[in-house]
Design a protein around this motif. Structure first.
Motif, PDB file in Angstrom:
ATOM      1  N   GLU A  80       9.084   7.293   3.630  1.00  0.00           N
ATOM      2  CA  GLU A  80       8.406   8.058   4.233  1.00  0.00           C
ATOM      3  C   GLU A  80       6.743   8.381   3.759  1.00  0.00           C
ATOM      4  O   GLU A  80       6.141   8.874   4.438  1.00  0.00           O
ATOM      5  CB  GLU A  80       9.121   9.562   4.336  1.00  0.00           C
ATOM      6  CG  GLU A  80       9.992   9.488   5.380  1.00  0.00           C
ATOM      7  CD  GLU A  80      11.424   8.649   4.927  1.00  0.00           C
ATOM      8  OE1 GLU A  80      12.378   8.439   5.734  1.00  0.00           O
ATOM      9  OE2 GLU A  80      11.379   8.383   3.570  1.00  0.00           O
ATOM     10  N   VAL A  81       6.662   7.708   2.641  1.00  0.00           N
ATOM     11  CA  VAL A  81       5.274   7.902   2.119  1.00  0.00           C
ATOM     12  C   VAL A  81       4.257   7.340   3.008  1.00  0.00           C
ATOM     13  O   VAL A  81       3.145   7.627   3.032  1.00  0.00           O
ATOM     14  CB  VAL A  81       5.099   6.946   0.733  1.00  0.00           C
ATOM     15  CG1 VAL A  81       5.399   5.622   1.098  1.00  0.00           C
ATOM     16  CG2 VAL A  81       3.848   7.631  -0.130  1.00  0.00           C
ATOM     17  N   ARG A  82       4.807   6.354   3.855  1.00  0.00           N
ATOM     18  CA  ARG A  82       3.821   5.814   4.867  1.00  0.00           C
ATOM     19  C   ARG A  82       3.296   6.851   5.764  1.00  0.00           C
ATOM     20  O   ARG A  82       2.059   6.552   6.405  1.00  0.00           O
ATOM     21  CB  ARG A  82       4.568   4.930   5.803  1.00  0.00           C
ATOM     22  CG  ARG A  82       5.544   5.506   6.750  1.00  0.00           C
ATOM     23  CD  ARG A  82       6.372   4.269   7.454  1.00  0.00           C
ATOM     24  NE  ARG A  82       5.600   3.521   8.478  1.00  0.00           N
ATOM     25  CZ  ARG A  82       6.015   2.636   8.604  1.00  0.00           C
ATOM     26  NH1 ARG A  82       7.040   1.699   8.384  1.00  0.00           N
ATOM     27  NH2 ARG A  82       4.960   1.467   9.452  1.00  0.00           N
ATOM     28  N   GLU A  83       3.742   8.047   5.840  1.00  0.00           N
ATOM     29  CA  GLU A  83       3.036   9.132   6.958  1.00  0.00           C
ATOM     30  C   GLU A  83       2.075   9.852   6.167  1.00  0.00           C
ATOM     31  O   GLU A  83       1.409  10.556   6.734  1.00  0.00           O
ATOM     32  CB  GLU A  83       4.223  10.055   7.362  1.00  0.00           C
ATOM     33  CG  GLU A  83       5.403   9.435   7.774  1.00  0.00           C
ATOM     34  CD  GLU A  83       5.036   8.903   9.281  1.00  0.00           C
ATOM     35  OE1 GLU A  83       4.008   9.191   9.721  1.00  0.00           O
ATOM     36  OE2 GLU A  83       5.789   7.723   9.688  1.00  0.00           O
ATOM     37  N   MET A  84       1.961   9.702   4.730  1.00  0.00           N
ATOM     38  CA  MET A  84       0.655  10.271   4.079  1.00  0.00           C
ATOM     39  C   MET A  84      -0.517   9.556   4.496  1.00  0.00           C
ATOM     40  O   MET A  84      -1.193   9.182   3.503  1.00  0.00           O
ATOM     41  CB  MET A  84       1.070  10.419   2.656  1.00  0.00           C
ATOM     42  CG  MET A  84       2.537  11.428   2.376  1.00  0.00           C
ATOM     43  SD  MET A  84       2.759  11.143   0.665  1.00  0.00           S
ATOM     44  CE  MET A  84       1.431  12.294  -0.069  1.00  0.00           C
ATOM     45  N   GLU A  85      -0.987  10.091   5.619  1.00  0.00           N
ATOM     46  CA  GLU A  85      -1.989   9.117   5.924  1.00  0.00           C
ATOM     47  C   GLU A  85      -3.436   9.354   5.605  1.00  0.00           C
ATOM     48  O   GLU A  85      -4.420   8.731   5.645  1.00  0.00           O
ATOM     49  CB  GLU A  85      -2.496   9.492   7.652  1.00  0.00           C
ATOM     50  CG  GLU A  85      -2.451  10.845   7.932  1.00  0.00           C
ATOM     51  CD  GLU A  85      -2.231  11.038   9.418  1.00  0.00           C
ATOM     52  OE1 GLU A  85      -2.843  12.087  10.170  1.00  0.00           O
ATOM     53  OE2 GLU A  85      -1.425  10.634   9.945  1.00  0.00           O
ATOM     54  N   SER A  86      -3.495  10.421   4.774  1.00  0.00           N
ATOM     55  CA  SER A  86      -4.687  10.793   4.098  1.00  0.00           C
ATOM     56  C   SER A  86      -4.975  10.568   2.643  1.00  0.00           C
ATOM     57  O   SER A  86      -5.837  10.640   1.985  1.00  0.00           O
ATOM     58  CB  SER A  86      -5.021  12.531   4.422  1.00  0.00           C
ATOM     59  OG  SER A  86      -5.275  12.794   5.463  1.00  0.00           O
ATOM     60  N   LEU A  87      -3.784   9.860   2.089  1.00  0.00           N
ATOM     61  CA  LEU A  87      -3.648   9.677   0.665  1.00  0.00           C
ATOM     62  C   LEU A  87      -5.001   8.726   0.342  1.00  0.00           C
ATOM     63  O   LEU A  87      -4.810   7.623   0.848  1.00  0.00           O
ATOM     64  CB  LEU A  87      -2.225   8.973   0.353  1.00  0.00           C
ATOM     65  CG  LEU A  87      -1.661   8.957  -1.050  1.00  0.00           C
ATOM     66  CD1 LEU A  87      -1.867  10.351  -1.749  1.00  0.00           C
ATOM     67  CD2 LEU A  87      -0.630   8.115  -1.200  1.00  0.00           C
ATOM     68  N   GLU A  88      -5.610   9.137  -0.805  1.00  0.00           N
ATOM     69  CA  GLU A  88      -6.508   8.133  -1.384  1.00  0.00           C
ATOM     70  C   GLU A  88      -6.318   8.160  -2.916  1.00  0.00           C
ATOM     71  O   GLU A  88      -6.651   7.029  -3.507  1.00  0.00           O
ATOM     72  CB  GLU A  88      -8.034   8.987  -1.313  1.00  0.00           C
ATOM     73  CG  GLU A  88      -8.467   9.221  -0.083  1.00  0.00           C
ATOM     74  CD  GLU A  88      -9.780  10.042   0.343  1.00  0.00           C
ATOM     75  OE1 GLU A  88     -10.121  10.597  -1.071  1.00  0.00           O
ATOM     76  OE2 GLU A  88     -10.226  10.362   1.245  1.00  0.00           O
ATOM     77  N   GLU A  89      -5.496   8.873  -3.409  1.00  0.00           N
ATOM     78  CA  GLU A  89      -5.271   8.703  -4.969  1.00  0.00           C
ATOM     79  C   GLU A  89      -3.902   8.708  -5.218  1.00  0.00           C
ATOM     80  O   GLU A  89      -3.245   9.679  -4.748  1.00  0.00           O
ATOM     81  CB  GLU A  89      -6.040   9.629  -5.738  1.00  0.00           C
ATOM     82  CG  GLU A  89      -7.636   9.638  -5.801  1.00  0.00           C
ATOM     83  CD  GLU A  89      -8.252  10.492  -6.649  1.00  0.00           C
ATOM     84  OE1 GLU A  89      -8.172  10.437  -7.981  1.00  0.00           O
ATOM     85  OE2 GLU A  89      -8.776  11.527  -6.319  1.00  0.00           O
ATOM     86  N   PHE A  90      -3.240   7.839  -5.938  1.00  0.00           N
ATOM     87  CA  PHE A  90      -1.773   7.903  -6.303  1.00  0.00           C
ATOM     88  C   PHE A  90      -1.582   7.553  -7.696  1.00  0.00           C
ATOM     89  O   PHE A  90      -2.077   6.585  -8.352  1.00  0.00           O
ATOM     90  CB  PHE A  90      -1.240   6.488  -5.533  1.00  0.00           C
ATOM     91  CG  PHE A  90       0.316   6.492  -5.773  1.00  0.00           C
ATOM     92  CD1 PHE A  90       1.243   7.384  -5.518  1.00  0.00           C
ATOM     93  CD2 PHE A  90       0.849   5.334  -6.180  1.00  0.00           C
ATOM     94  CE1 PHE A  90       2.630   7.369  -5.685  1.00  0.00           C
ATOM     95  CE2 PHE A  90       1.961   5.010  -6.445  1.00  0.00           C
ATOM     96  CZ  PHE A  90       3.087   6.102  -6.107  1.00  0.00           C
ATOM     97  N   ILE A  91      -1.266   8.595  -8.525  1.00  0.00           N
ATOM     98  CA  ILE A  91      -0.983   8.656 -10.044  1.00  0.00           C
ATOM     99  C   ILE A  91       0.397   8.890 -10.640  1.00  0.00           C
ATOM    100  O   ILE A  91       0.648  10.077 -10.755  1.00  0.00           O
ATOM    101  CB  ILE A  91      -2.009   9.596 -10.650  1.00  0.00           C
ATOM    102  CG1 ILE A  91      -3.594   9.376  -9.869  1.00  0.00           C
ATOM    103  CG2 ILE A  91      -2.108   9.680 -11.978  1.00  0.00           C
ATOM    104  CD1 ILE A  91      -4.422  10.483 -10.147  1.00  0.00           C
ATOM    105  N   PRO A  92       1.213   7.749 -10.467  1.00  0.00           N
ATOM    106  CA  PRO A  92       2.500   8.126 -11.036  1.00  0.00           C
ATOM    107  C   PRO A  92       2.432   7.573 -12.663  1.00  0.00           C
ATOM    108  O   PRO A  92       3.520   7.130 -13.134  1.00  0.00           O
ATOM    109  CB  PRO A  92       3.150   7.064 -10.314  1.00  0.00           C
ATOM    110  CG  PRO A  92       2.410   6.050 -10.051  1.00  0.00           C
ATOM    111  CD  PRO A  92       1.081   6.611  -9.710  1.00  0.00           C
TER     112      PRO A  92
END
Length: 214
Positions: A80-92
């Protein structure tokens, strides 16, 4: 399509206080339109350490631009991460149990920056950790009663997914992605893997030949 056995799913106690607080935090971030999602701060470090997967409700986080998962104990991120349409930065970063990611993250079209502990990833070009064998042990998302094709979104019977590994550039890293497909035509739409990685979608296992370590 070959049938595959059902396997034990990742266990996550959905009755725990940690899970309940995380779900409430996601609702709050969505309702208030926050642009940052940082559950360690949102529910506290002690509770966040008990979380092994994010809920499917992250699909609500339409306005989140930055997802901070630093030092988590996560084992999965749901498709469902695909629905995070505004996501610019991903920091795991330093989330060492995150060894793979859902193919669906490629649909976050605004994602341009990532900080991932690549040494933990399957197939990383420096370490070449073996990919799990999807013939012997297909992977499941912890609470998905319905498996959807990663390409066309059609539903797939739970005991009949056709799964593949593919290494693709996501933001500033190359990530090992798990793809569920419903047909040969959908499989043919999986993009060409990155250089220095296995050059075709594959099912892993210790006998899959990876390029030499960089």
């Amino acid at each position: 399509m070959n049938r595959v056995p059902k396997v034990k799913k990742v266990l996550q106690d959905q009755n725990s206080e940690a899970w309940k607080q995380l779900c409430l935090y996601i609702d709050k971030v969505a309702e208030e339109g926050h642009e940052e999602f940082e559950p360690r701060k949102g529910i506290g470090s002690e509770l966040f350490q008990l979380i092994e997967t994010l809920p499917k409700s992250i699909a609500k986080l339409k306005k989140v631009k930055k997802m901070m998962l630093y030092g988590s104990h996560l084992k999965q991120i749901p498709p469902e991460v695909r629905e995070m349409e505004s996501l610019e930065e991903f920091i795991p970063y330093t989330s060492y149990n995150l060894m793979w990611f859902p193919y669906e993250i490629i649909y976050c079209k605004n994602l341009k920056s990532s900080i991932v502990s690549t040494r933990a990833l399957y197939g990383n070009y420096k370490f070449r950790t073996h990919f799990p064998n999807l013939y012997q042990r297909p992977l499941r998302y912890y609470d998905s009663e319905i498996v959807k094709c990663s390409i066309c979104k059609n539903e797939i019977p739970e005991n009949e997914p056709d799964q593949y590994w593919v290494s693709l550039p996501i933001a500033t890293d190359v990530l090992p992605l798990l793809v569920n497909v419903c047909s040969e035509s959908c499989k043919a739409k999986i993009p060409q893997p990155s250089e220095l990685y296995v050059q075709f979608p594959h099912k892993g296992g210790e006998f899959i030949k990876q390029p030499e370590k960089y």
